[in-house]
Write a protein that holds these residues in place. Structure first.
Motif, PDB file in Angstrom:
ATOM      1  N   ARG A   1       3.152  15.570   8.845  1.00  8.33           N
ATOM      2  CA  ARG A   1       1.773  15.070   8.845  1.00  8.33           C
ATOM      3  C   ARG A   1       1.748  13.728   9.560  1.00  8.33           C
ATOM      4  O   ARG A   1       2.447  12.796   9.174  1.00  8.33           O
ATOM      5  N   PHE A   2       0.929  13.649  10.587  1.00  9.13           N
ATOM      6  CA  PHE A   2       0.753  12.381  11.292  1.00  9.13           C
ATOM      7  C   PHE A   2      -0.725  12.243  11.663  1.00  9.13           C
ATOM      8  O   PHE A   2      -1.475  13.217  11.605  1.00  9.13           O
ATOM      9  N   GLY A   3      -1.100  11.048  12.052  1.00  8.78           N
ATOM     10  CA  GLY A   3      -2.511  10.817  12.347  1.00  8.78           C
ATOM     11  C   GLY A   3      -2.755  10.523  13.801  1.00  8.78           C
ATOM     12  O   GLY A   3      -1.833  10.143  14.543  1.00  8.78           O
ATOM     13  N   ILE A   4      -4.009  10.709  14.214  1.00  8.20           N
ATOM     14  CA  ILE A   4      -4.399  10.219  15.531  1.00  8.20           C
ATOM     15  C   ILE A   4      -5.320   9.029  15.305  1.00  8.20           C
ATOM     16  O   ILE A   4      -6.065   8.975  14.334  1.00  8.20           O
ATOM     17  N   GLU A   5      -5.190   8.048  16.180  1.00  5.88           N
ATOM     18  CA  GLU A   5      -5.798   6.735  15.930  1.00  5.88           C
ATOM     19  C   GLU A   5      -7.086   6.584  16.727  1.00  5.88           C
ATOM     20  O   GLU A   5      -7.069   6.483  17.956  1.00  5.88           O
ATOM     21  N   TRP A   6      -8.180   6.543  16.007  1.00 11.75           N
ATOM     22  CA  TRP A   6      -9.507   6.428  16.620  1.00 11.75           C
ATOM     23  C   TRP A   6      -9.575   5.212  17.562  1.00 11.75           C
ATOM     24  O   TRP A   6     -10.098   5.300  18.686  1.00 11.75           O
TER      25      TRP A   6
ATOM     26  N   ARG B   1      -1.808  14.744  22.295  1.00 13.32           N
ATOM     27  CA  ARG B   1      -1.566  16.163  22.607  1.00 13.32           C
ATOM     28  C   ARG B   1      -0.051  16.407  22.745  1.00 13.32           C
ATOM     29  O   ARG B   1       0.492  17.395  22.270  1.00 13.32           O
ATOM     30  N   LEU B   2       0.615  15.462  23.391  1.00  7.48           N
ATOM     31  CA  LEU B   2       2.079  15.601  23.542  1.00  7.48           C
ATOM     32  C   LEU B   2       2.770  15.572  22.187  1.00  7.48           C
ATOM     33  O   LEU B   2       3.755  16.285  21.960  1.00  7.48           O
ATOM     34  N   MET B   3       2.263  14.753  21.280  1.00  7.72           N
ATOM     35  CA  MET B   3       2.850  14.722  19.932  1.00  7.72           C
ATOM     36  C   MET B   3       2.717  16.090  19.262  1.00  7.72           C
ATOM     37  O   MET B   3       3.663  16.592  18.653  1.00  7.72           O
ATOM     38  N   ILE B   4       1.535  16.676  19.384  1.00  8.76           N
ATOM     39  CA  ILE B   4       1.314  17.988  18.754  1.00  8.76           C
ATOM     40  C   ILE B   4       2.253  19.017  19.382  1.00  8.76           C
ATOM     41  O   ILE B   4       2.912  19.802  18.688  1.00  8.76           O
ATOM     42  N   GLU B   5       2.356  18.973  20.716  1.00  2.00           N
ATOM     43  CA  GLU B   5       3.233  19.950  21.392  1.00  2.00           C
ATOM     44  C   GLU B   5       4.692  19.739  21.005  1.00  2.00           C
ATOM     45  O   GLU B   5       5.451  20.691  20.872  1.00  2.00           O
ATOM     46  N   THR B   6       5.074  18.485  20.829  1.00  3.77           N
ATOM     47  CA  THR B   6       6.466  18.202  20.432  1.00  3.77           C
ATOM     48  C   THR B   6       6.742  18.776  19.049  1.00  3.77           C
ATOM     49  O   THR B   6       7.791  19.404  18.817  1.00  3.77           O
ATOM     50  N   ALA B   7       5.799  18.584  18.134  1.00  4.14           N
ATOM     51  CA  ALA B   7       5.980  19.123  16.781  1.00  4.14           C
ATOM     52  C   ALA B   7       6.134  20.640  16.852  1.00  4.14           C
ATOM     53  O   ALA B   7       7.077  21.216  16.267  1.00  4.14           O
ATOM     54  N   LEU B   8       5.263  21.288  17.591  1.00  2.00           N
ATOM     55  CA  LEU B   8       5.304  22.754  17.658  1.00  2.00           C
ATOM     56  C   LEU B   8       6.617  23.221  18.299  1.00  2.00           C
ATOM     57  O   LEU B   8       7.256  24.159  17.825  1.00  2.00           O
ATOM     58  N   GLU B   9       7.022  22.532  19.354  1.00  2.00           N
ATOM     59  CA  GLU B   9       8.276  22.884  20.039  1.00  2.00           C
ATOM     60  C   GLU B   9       9.481  22.778  19.085  1.00  2.00           C
ATOM     61  O   GLU B   9      10.407  23.583  19.141  1.00  2.00           O
TER      62      GLU B   9
ATOM     63  N   GLY C   1       9.405  23.326  15.958  1.00  2.00           N
ATOM     64  CA  GLY C   1       9.243  24.233  14.810  1.00  2.00           C
ATOM     65  C   GLY C   1       8.578  23.573  13.620  1.00  2.00           C
ATOM     66  O   GLY C   1       8.724  24.040  12.485  1.00  2.00           O
ATOM     67  N   LEU C   2       7.844  22.472  13.880  1.00  2.00           N
ATOM     68  CA  LEU C   2       7.149  21.781  12.780  1.00  2.00           C
ATOM     69  C   LEU C   2       5.657  22.094  12.849  1.00  2.00           C
ATOM     70  O   LEU C   2       5.036  21.922  13.912  1.00  2.00           O
ATOM     71  N   LYS C   3       5.089  22.547  11.744  1.00  2.00           N
ATOM     72  CA  LYS C   3       3.635  22.702  11.700  1.00  2.00           C
ATOM     73  C   LYS C   3       3.041  21.305  11.649  1.00  2.00           C
ATOM     74  O   LYS C   3       3.496  20.462  10.871  1.00  2.00           O
ATOM     75  N   ALA C   4       2.027  21.087  12.505  1.00  2.00           N
ATOM     76  CA  ALA C   4       1.404  19.759  12.543  1.00  2.00           C
ATOM     77  C   ALA C   4       0.238  19.714  11.563  1.00  2.00           C
ATOM     78  O   ALA C   4      -0.650  20.560  11.606  1.00  2.00           O
ATOM     79  N   VAL C   5       0.284  18.744  10.665  1.00  2.00           N
ATOM     80  CA  VAL C   5      -0.846  18.479   9.768  1.00  2.00           C
ATOM     81  C   VAL C   5      -1.442  17.172  10.297  1.00  2.00           C
ATOM     82  O   VAL C   5      -0.783  16.125  10.262  1.00  2.00           O
ATOM     83  N   VAL C   6      -2.642  17.233  10.862  1.00  2.00           N
ATOM     84  CA  VAL C   6      -3.163  16.075  11.592  1.00  2.00           C
ATOM     85  C   VAL C   6      -4.302  15.396  10.816  1.00  2.00           C
ATOM     86  O   VAL C   6      -5.261  16.040  10.407  1.00  2.00           O
ATOM     87  N   THR C   7      -4.150  14.079  10.641  1.00  2.00           N
ATOM     88  CA  THR C   7      -5.182  13.270   9.982  1.00  2.00           C
ATOM     89  C   THR C   7      -6.042  12.616  11.062  1.00  2.00           C
ATOM     90  O   THR C   7      -5.508  12.015  12.006  1.00  2.00           O
ATOM     91  N   LEU C   8      -7.357  12.697  10.913  1.00  2.00           N
ATOM     92  CA  LEU C   8      -8.251  12.120  11.928  1.00  2.00           C
ATOM     93  C   LEU C   8      -8.622  10.668  11.631  1.00  2.00           C
ATOM     94  O   LEU C   8      -8.974   9.919  12.534  1.00  2.00           O
ATOM     95  N   HIS C   9      -8.549  10.286  10.370  1.00  2.00           N
ATOM     96  CA  HIS C   9      -8.909   8.904  10.009  1.00  2.00           C
ATOM     97  C   HIS C   9      -8.042   8.469   8.831  1.00  2.00           C
ATOM     98  O   HIS C   9      -8.118   9.065   7.759  1.00  2.00           O
TER      99      HIS C   9
ATOM    100  N   VAL D   1      -2.934  23.390  15.971  1.00  2.00           N
ATOM    101  CA  VAL D   1      -2.847  22.667  14.687  1.00  2.00           C
ATOM    102  C   VAL D   1      -3.512  23.529  13.617  1.00  2.00           C
ATOM    103  O   VAL D   1      -4.645  23.968  13.793  1.00  2.00           O
ATOM    104  N   GLU D   2      -2.801  23.773  12.523  1.00  2.00           N
ATOM    105  CA  GLU D   2      -3.348  24.666  11.485  1.00  2.00           C
ATOM    106  C   GLU D   2      -4.005  23.924  10.331  1.00  2.00           C
ATOM    107  O   GLU D   2      -4.736  24.513   9.540  1.00  2.00           O
ATOM    108  N   TRP D   3      -3.679  22.635  10.187  1.00  2.00           N
ATOM    109  CA  TRP D   3      -4.202  21.869   9.043  1.00  2.00           C
ATOM    110  C   TRP D   3      -4.761  20.549   9.559  1.00  2.00           C
ATOM    111  O   TRP D   3      -4.035  19.791  10.216  1.00  2.00           O
ATOM    112  N   VAL D   4      -6.035  20.293   9.235  1.00  2.00           N
ATOM    113  CA  VAL D   4      -6.639  19.024   9.648  1.00  2.00           C
ATOM    114  C   VAL D   4      -7.190  18.307   8.415  1.00  2.00           C
ATOM    115  O   VAL D   4      -7.942  18.881   7.629  1.00  2.00           O
ATOM    116  N   VAL D   5      -6.789  17.051   8.268  1.00  2.00           N
ATOM    117  CA  VAL D   5      -7.317  16.181   7.206  1.00  2.00           C
ATOM    118  C   VAL D   5      -8.333  15.271   7.880  1.00  2.00           C
ATOM    119  O   VAL D   5      -7.969  14.472   8.752  1.00  2.00           O
TER     120      VAL D   5
END
Ligand code: IFM
Length: 401
Positions: free
Chosen positions: A66-71, A90-98, A100-108, A145-149
């Motif tokens: 789980r990591f966040g993107i910074e507004w 986007r590169l972070m998300i692709e790195t996680a997927l590459e 084998g990590l599911k990305a759980v992304v926090t927007l705020h 990304v399958e999970w968004v907070v």
């Protein structure tokens, strides 16, 4: 002790706490203004070292991050969206997927762009439209990304926003601000979140929920800090009153979501006079809270009762310099969670707070990480807890006495 198929095992982080040099954010602008507050500076330099961080998880058996993107990076001035920063995340998300990590992304995650704060922040009329515009743009990079907070701990944010307003009023009135301390005495209870500010966050969450669903197909929810209150005999009504102010307003706001994130660290007694301070105790954590591995069990059961939603543990951990305590705490937490699953709680994953020893909102001393970080060289040194928890992740369970 085994967990449901497809269970997420990972760790959580937040951009401001690990990336470094979050120059356009309101938090950065305020760092150092309060006595005793340290600056985030380069933090853990994860802005550049995120691949190394993700590798630590993947190599040790975890399947999610789980990591966040910074507004404040994506929209450094109102309406101007940085393609380069969107590309970075986007590169972070692709790195996680590459890896084998599911990305759980926090927007705020607590921080806002400095311009948003200057405009009046969450209380100002344009706030919701501003947030919606940011989220709309952010959805363009969330493929896979399958999970968004949407928002992290809106209840703590409501408390912090209320506190900031009081500080501002004190400054304007020329009165010196006395901040609560966690030094030697009992840690005083935190000031209650303002329900009016909380309702604004519920509105913000609802304003972006369908947008994220429609544009990404991800499961959407938000993560609520759970206080795991326990009532002294005869104080049940008082506890329920406080539970509403602290949690249930936000848990009710999650109805209609795909999941709810539960975040819990310690439990706290409620007596006739309200929330009781954590008394000093040798087992207390580095942030002055009681050592209560069972708190997460209280938290998931309460969240299950109020929402009935699938639950993801989006944060749970301990501030300690003794990694054997971290392992003991986490073992107790997993036992409490396993018992809750057996009792019918729909639990989808466990994301430990935190991957790295990071910037704890003004302080570097409380260390929550599975990995130690040298703040001069940025060398990462895994603690034994990383491999220990990763082993449980690989086996999707453990033999625990
Ligand atoms: O560091 C914080 C995080 O940002 C939000 N939840 C609690 C953590 C530990 O205090």
């Amino acid at each position: 002790m085994s967990f449901p198929n497809g269970f997420l095992w990972g760790a959580s982080t937040a951009p401001h706490q690990i990336e470094g040099n979050n120059l356009n954010s309101d938090f950065w602008a305020n760092e150092g203004r309060m006595p005793g507050m340290e600056r985030s500076g380069d933090a853990c330099d994860s802005y550049h070292r995120y691949r190394e961080d993700m590798r630590l998880l993947a190599d040790n058996g975890f399947n999610s991050y789980r990591f966040g993107i910074e507004w404040a990076r994506i929209e450094p001035v109102p309406g101007e969206f940085s393609r380069a920063e969107l590309g970075h995340y986007r590169l972070m998300i692709e790195t996680a997927l590459e890896l084998g990590l599911k990305a759980v992304v926090t927007l705020h995650h607590f921080t806002n762009p400095a311009w948003f704060a200057a405009e009046g922040g969450w209380a100002a009329p344009p706030a919701i439209d501003r947030f919606r515009a940011y989220v709309e743009t952010a959805t363009s990079i969330l493929d896979g990304v399958e999970w968004v907070v949407t928002m992290n701990e809106p209840n703590m944010l409501a408390m912090m926003t209320g506190l900031a307003l009081k500080m501002q009023q004190a400054t304007e009135a020329g009165v010196e601000w006395q901040s609560p301390t966690v030094d030697d005495g009992p840690r005083p209870p935190l000031p209650a979140p303002e329900p009016e500010i909380g309702k604004r966050f519920v509105e913000a969450h609802h304003a972006v929920r369908d947008l994220v669903r429609e544009r990404t197909g991800a499961k959407v929810g938000w993560s609520v800090a759970n206080r795991a209150f326990e009532a002294r005999p005869g104080c049940e009504a008082k506890m329920q009153e406080l539970q509403y102010i602290w949690e249930d307003l936000y848990l009710e706001g999650s109805k209609g979501d795909d999941f709810v994130g539960v975040q819990s660290y310690s439990a706290q007694w409620v007596g006739e006079d309200g929330i009781e301070p954590y008394p000093p105790h040798p087992d207390n954590t580095l942030v002055g809270t009681a050592f209560r591995p069972d708190a997460i069990g209280i938290a998931v059961r309460h969240t299950h009762e109020v929402t009935g939603l699938p639950i993801l543990i989006t944060e749970n951990g301990i501030a300690t310099s003794d990694d054997t305590r971290r392992i003991a705490y986490t073992e107790g937490a997993l036992q409490a969670l396993h018992a809750a699953v057996n009792d019918g709680v729909d639990l989808r994953g466990y994301l430990h707070w935190s991957l790295l020893d990071n910037y704890e909102w003004g302080h570097w001393a409380p260390t929550f990480g599975l990995v130690q970080v040298d703040r001069t060289t940025f060398v990462r040194t895994p603690k034994p807890s990383l491999a220990w928890l990763g082993g449980i992740a690989r086996a999707n369970g453990a033999e625990i006495a």
